[in-house]
Design a protein around this motif. Structure first.
Motif, PDB file in Angstrom:
ATOM      1  N   VAL A  64       0.852  -1.187   0.000  1.00 11.29           N
ATOM      2  CA  VAL A  64       0.000   0.000   0.000  1.00 11.29           C
ATOM      3  C   VAL A  64       0.886   1.233   0.000  1.00 11.29           C
ATOM      4  N   VAL A  66       0.598   5.201   1.166  1.00  2.00           N
ATOM      5  CA  VAL A  66      -0.221   6.084   1.985  1.00  2.00           C
ATOM      6  C   VAL A  66       0.275   7.518   1.823  1.00  2.00           C
ATOM      7  N   VAL A  71      -5.019   6.393  -0.166  1.00  2.00           N
ATOM      8  CA  VAL A  71      -4.315   5.130   0.082  1.00  2.00           C
ATOM      9  C   VAL A  71      -4.463   4.304  -1.187  1.00  2.00           C
TER      10      VAL A  71
END
Length: 138
Positions: A64, A66, A71
């Motif tokens: 992921v 961020v 996100v």
């Protein structure tokens, strides 16, 4: 008698002033223990993260990315709709889009022991084993 009435009137005026203009339909004052709204995801969570046993390769399906307002997951993107910070972490509400679908998700973010481990707990699925991630090199 006049002095007693004057004193009673003064006490009543002071009591009314202390009440202010708040009425029963107004919002309650926040307690110190309540969560606080913050603007965007805090900087300590920004960056690329992968499952603790992941390779941090951009093609990793558990990676992921961020940022303050978004996100990015493997096959979906979440735009930040709300962020609140509390004693047990930062709660983020995301408007998700991916694979032709739209949905909302809520995550609780916290750092585990040091800034290199992110606990990303999906509030709907708190026991998901992929919620602990390591920070990837930039």
């Amino acid at each position: 008698m006049y002095m007693r009435a004057k004193l009673a009137l003064t006490v009543a005026v002071v009591a009314l002033a202390a009440c202010g203009s708040r009425d029963d339909t107004s919002e309650p004052l926040p307690d110190a223990g309540d969560t606080a709204q913050v603007d965007g995801i805090p900087a300590r969570f920004h960056g690329a993260w992968d499952y603790v046993d992941g390779s941090c390769n951009p093609t990793s399906d558990l990676r992921v990315e961020v940022s303050a307002d978004r996100v990015i997951f493997y096959e979906s993107v979440g735009e930040v709709e709300g962020v609140s910070s509390g004693t047990d972490g930062t709660e983020v509400t995301l408007a998700m889009e991916g694979e032709g679908q739209n949905w909302d998700s809520r995550f609780r973010l916290s750092l585990q022991g040091n800034p290199e481990r992110l606990v990303m707990q999906n509030i709907e699925y708190p026991s998901d084993p992929t919620n602990i991630r390591k920070r990837c090199a930039s």
